[in-house]
Every structure is written in C-alpha cells, then in structure tokens.
Design an enzyme around this catalytic site. Structure first.
Site, PDB file in Angstrom:
ATOM      1  CD  GLU A 154      46.779 -32.967  54.679  1.00  0.00           C
ATOM      2  OE1 GLU A 154      46.199 -33.700  55.486  1.00  0.00           O
ATOM      3  OE2 GLU A 154      47.827 -32.341  54.954  1.00  0.00           O
ATOM      4  CG  ASP A 202      35.619 -29.750  58.898  1.00  0.00           C
ATOM      5  OD1 ASP A 202      36.180 -30.237  59.901  1.00  0.00           O
ATOM      6  OD2 ASP A 202      35.939 -28.659  58.407  1.00  0.00           O
ATOM      7  CD  GLU A 247      45.742 -41.856  60.553  1.00  0.00           C
ATOM      8  OE1 GLU A 247      46.083 -40.921  59.798  1.00  0.00           O
ATOM      9  OE2 GLU A 247      45.947 -43.042  60.278  1.00  0.00           O
ATOM     10  CE  LYS A 296      22.206 -29.923  62.288  1.00  0.00           C
ATOM     11  NZ  LYS A 296      22.796 -28.774  62.965  1.00  0.00           N
TER      12      LYS A 296
HETATM   13  N1  SAM Z   1      43.639 -32.977  58.069  1.00  0.00           N
HETATM   14  C1  SAM Z   1      43.856 -32.585  59.459  1.00  0.00           C
HETATM   15  C2  SAM Z   1      43.970 -33.801  60.336  1.00  0.00           C
HETATM   16  O1  SAM Z   1      43.577 -34.889  59.875  1.00  0.00           O
HETATM   17  O2  SAM Z   1      44.455 -33.680  61.461  1.00  0.00           O
HETATM   18  C3  SAM Z   1      42.747 -31.641  59.943  1.00  0.00           C
HETATM   19  C4  SAM Z   1      41.356 -32.212  59.990  1.00  0.00           C
HETATM   20  S1  SAM Z   1      40.118 -30.993  60.440  1.00  0.00           S
HETATM   21  C5  SAM Z   1      38.751 -31.954  60.928  1.00  0.00           C
HETATM   22  C6  SAM Z   1      39.586 -30.388  58.863  1.00  0.00           C
HETATM   23  C7  SAM Z   1      40.391 -29.188  58.388  1.00  0.00           C
HETATM   24  O3  SAM Z   1      39.958 -28.845  57.082  1.00  0.00           O
HETATM   25  C8  SAM Z   1      40.206 -27.952  59.255  1.00  0.00           C
HETATM   26  O4  SAM Z   1      41.466 -27.445  59.629  1.00  0.00           O
HETATM   27  C9  SAM Z   1      39.436 -26.993  58.349  1.00  0.00           C
HETATM   28  O5  SAM Z   1      39.723 -25.634  58.609  1.00  0.00           O
HETATM   29  C10 SAM Z   1      39.895 -27.430  56.974  1.00  0.00           C
HETATM   30  N2  SAM Z   1      38.940 -27.126  55.899  1.00  0.00           N
HETATM   31  C11 SAM Z   1      37.621 -27.422  55.900  1.00  0.00           C
HETATM   32  N3  SAM Z   1      37.037 -26.979  54.769  1.00  0.00           N
HETATM   33  C12 SAM Z   1      38.020 -26.387  54.037  1.00  0.00           C
HETATM   34  C13 SAM Z   1      38.044 -25.748  52.775  1.00  0.00           C
HETATM   35  N4  SAM Z   1      36.933 -25.604  52.054  1.00  0.00           N
HETATM   36  N5  SAM Z   1      39.221 -25.266  52.311  1.00  0.00           N
HETATM   37  C14 SAM Z   1      40.355 -25.394  53.047  1.00  0.00           C
HETATM   38  N6  SAM Z   1      40.395 -26.002  54.261  1.00  0.00           N
HETATM   39  C15 SAM Z   1      39.244 -26.493  54.751  1.00  0.00           C
END
Ligand code: SAM
Length: 213
Positions: free
Chosen positions: A44, A118, A194, A122
């Site tokens: 994941e 994320d 979620e 933009k």
């Molecule tokens: N998957 C979790 C959930 O659904 O509750 C967290 C969602 S959160 C919006 C997105 C997560 O992805 C963040 O914890 C962020 O630090 C991580 N993330 C974003 N870009 C990443 C990358 N390039 N490599 C590793 N983690 C990343």
C-alpha cells in the site's frame, strides 16, 4: 494529512527495525526471505496511520503486506498498530514511493493499493499524483505480469483523472464503483480517511486495473 511535529518519532522507528525495515534496498529481490515464505506481496503506497494494511494483514494471513509511508510522524501510528497485533505478514517502510524500484526487483510485487492518495489538484502538481504516468511506469517495473492496482478515493476529480491516466497507459479496467458504500461490494476494509469522509456523506469511488500480460 495534517502533520504533527513528533520529535520522538525517529527514535521510536529506529527501535523497531523488525517492523519498520531500515535500509530496505538491501532486501531488493529478497523480500520472501524477510517474510520466510513464498506468499504474494501486496503493498500500500501512502499507508498513513495503517488501519487498512493492518486489517488486511489480519484478514489474509497468506498474503504478505508492506505499507509504505513518507512521513515519520504518520508511520509511527501504523507502527503502534503493528506492535499491538504483532503480525508476521506485515512490514512497514518509511520511504518515498519514488524509491520503489530501488527497493523491489522486477515482478516482486503482486498488487498495489492506493487509498485516498493526495489529490494535488493544481495542474502544475500533476506529476506528484500517485496515478501520474511516471508512477504507473514505476509500478510496472516492480509488478508481476498482470499485476493489479486497487484504487479508492472520495475525490471525484482525482478519480476521473486516474481512470484516464490508467486507460492512456494501456491498463485494463476490471472493476469500477462510483459509490462503493452503496454498492453490493463485499469485504471492503475502510481506511482512516475513508471513515472520515464517508461519515461526512462523501461518495467513495473505487476501481481495479491490471497491466496487460
Ligand atoms: N491511505 C491513508 C488513508 O486512506 O487513510 C492515508 C491517506 S493520506 C491523504 C495520503 C498519505 O500518502 C499521506 O500519509 C502521505 O504522507 C502519503 N504519501 C503521499 N505521497 C507519498 C509518497 N510519494 N510516498 C509515500 N507516501 C506518500
């Protein structure tokens, strides 16, 4: 993800090398040795606080799971869950997804989960989206033939963008739901995001795609 400063996080991560693997490049091509079996490996990316991956590992003991998270201050919450449940089929990596090809050999991973990635709305940040074509190329390097990506989000814009990106890359769409929680899909395991967004009444989008053989 709102980041809280946790100066103790680095030390805590270092104290549990059996769970958050330090220098994971050393295991490239040898992850089955780490788990001590030949079971398929599902990862994941952006695992956050780890609810999804921990529950998946509990529910599917014959799959090996690896949760990947960029931020120390976030992955420590996933670490707490792993310490509590001590699951032999789950490991965590505190790395950037950009490093995937340094950590996994060709064909070493059977499935990738992207949950509530994320959105980077933009246009000038498009390359940061985890479903941008350069990431799809990276995933192709480490996935088995016909390897799968399972993707969930409440963000309609990111979902539509991702469907187009998958399709333009040549991936095959094998499942799609435009309203997962009001569908007959069985066995959904909710992530932290979620739970939060569904409670607000947001619709959850989900798809599965696979690379052609
Ligand atoms: N998957 C979790 C959930 O659904 O509750 C967290 C969602 S959160 C919006 C997105 C997560 O992805 C963040 O914890 C962020 O630090 C991580 N993330 C974003 N870009 C990443 C990358 N390039 N490599 C590793 N983690 C990343």
């Amino acid at each position: 993800m709102r980041l809280r400063n946790k100066p103790w996080a680095k030390e805590k991560i270092a104290a549990y090398p059996q769970y958050i693997i330090p220098n994971p490049e050393q295991y490239k091509g040898r992850w089955h040795e780490v788990f001590g079996n030949e079971n398929p490996i599902h990862i994941e990316i952006g695992t956050g606080k780890g609810k999804f991956i921990t529950e998946m590992a509990k529910a599917n003991p014959h799959v090996n799971y690896i949760g990947i998270e960029l931020y120390e201050s976030v992955i420590v919450s996933a670490l707490d869950k792993l310490i509590e449940h001590n699951l032999p089929n789950l490991k965590l990596l505190n790395i950037n997804a950009k490093e995937l090809a340094n950590v996994f050999a060709m064909g070493e991973v059977a499935r990738i989960y992207l949950n509530f990635s994320d959105p980077w709305p933009k246009k000038r940040h498009e390359k940061r989206r985890l479903t941008y074509r350069s990431f799809l190329a990276l995933y192709e390097q480490i996935l088995v033939d016909e390897g799968e990506i399972h993707f969930k989000t409440d963000n309609q814009g990111l979902f539509e963008y991702s469907l187009v990106s998958f399709s333009q890359y040549g991936l095959l769409l094998t499942f799609v739901s435009l309203d997962l929680h009001r569908s007959d899909f069985v066995g959904n395991i909710m992530t932290e995001y979620e739970e939060k967004f569904a409670a607000k009444g947001n619709r959850i989008y989900r798809c599965e795609v696979k690379y052609p053989s």
